[in-house]
Design an enzyme around this catalytic site. Sequence first.
Site: not given
Ligand code: MN
Length: 415
Positions: A122, A125, A127, A132, A171, A194
Amino acid sequence: MYDGSRVPVFRREGYVFMTDRSQYPNKKAADEKPGISRRGLFDTISAASLAATAAALTANRASAAPSPAGAIEPIPNFKFNIENQTGWQGEGGSAKEATVAEFPISQSIAGVSMRLKPGSIRELHWHALAAEWAYMLEGRCRATVVMPNGQSEISDFGPGDTWYFPRGHGHALQGMGPGEAHFILGFDNGHFSEYGTFDITDWIATAPKNIVARSLGIPESAVAQLPKKEIYIGPGKVPEMAIEPLRDAQMQPAQSSHKYRLDMQPPRIFPGGREYIVSSKEFPIQTTLTAARMDLQPGALQELHWHPHADEWHFYVRGRARVGLFGSHSRTRVDEFGPNDVGFIPQGFGHYVEQIGDEPTEIIILFNSGVYESISLSSWLGGNPVSLLETNLLIPRSLIDQLPKRETGIIAKKA
Ligand code: MN
Ligand code: MN
């Protein structure tokens, strides 16, 4: 604009229900009734409420509490099955969401069920709107997180472990194999999406090439080798098991860890089950959420209680339960939950969790506050004199003497 200083008791609940899309497909229209401003509307309700209170005071003591006609909506749906949708599927994994778009009552917390194949990432990125949190259900994954103070952390997670990345901290995650890594994510904002996160490849692909080249100190020809569109979740190779050093050997390690092993938290043991509670007291960086795991034995009952300052969000890992809400003005709603269901109990609402079925029930829980607070019906009754209970409950002292005086927590199956 409404200043919040004279809130009739029902207003906060009213807000929750006005955002229920099934009731108000167009929220704006619901908020702006023609010819009456929001302020005017609430003043009207306030006046009606006062008049009703005055009338009730002069009426028989057994009469119901004042109920301003038309202002109370029924309690909306509070259950959603997070797995029963397609969500996002890719070569490296998948993501399924429960945001306000899918689950309108869940204004303060969003959930995501995410899977990463071995080696898949993943990508890097952050947020913008939410912190999170995650609980590992199966498999293993590695996370790196960079903090605004220049510190960084890299750590591995297995079943029962949790992480918390404060809003905006950069992260990335990687599945470590051998099987798929599956985790349930929680965000402290139901409006978070998301899919709407800030991904490194999306940024680099959309920024002017010359700016990226100058910013990274590489020629524009090299920028052309970088991804041309967002990756989000992508396939990859499982890294060495030993944690690699960070590129900057002088980087300071994070002084406040982003990892907490929820399942290693000593649980509170009750006759009918146990509860692991992790607030910011145990996990200092987790300032906006409290996480819990509740295990209920067959036939158990989590007693009637409420949380004064937090909404409660459930994810059902295994087993089944019946949850009942009390929302004032005689409003109640009961629903049954099973594996992969998400539940939402609004702040201050009275509730209970009744285990059903033969197999034990395991629920992962979030509260949208870093401080845990709860009041049980038992401890409430224990904190009052007998005479008041005699007058309020209209029962003799002999029966009052049989009532509990302290929190019973999780009550065991009836003998
Ligand atoms: Mn995340
Ligand atoms: Mn509760």
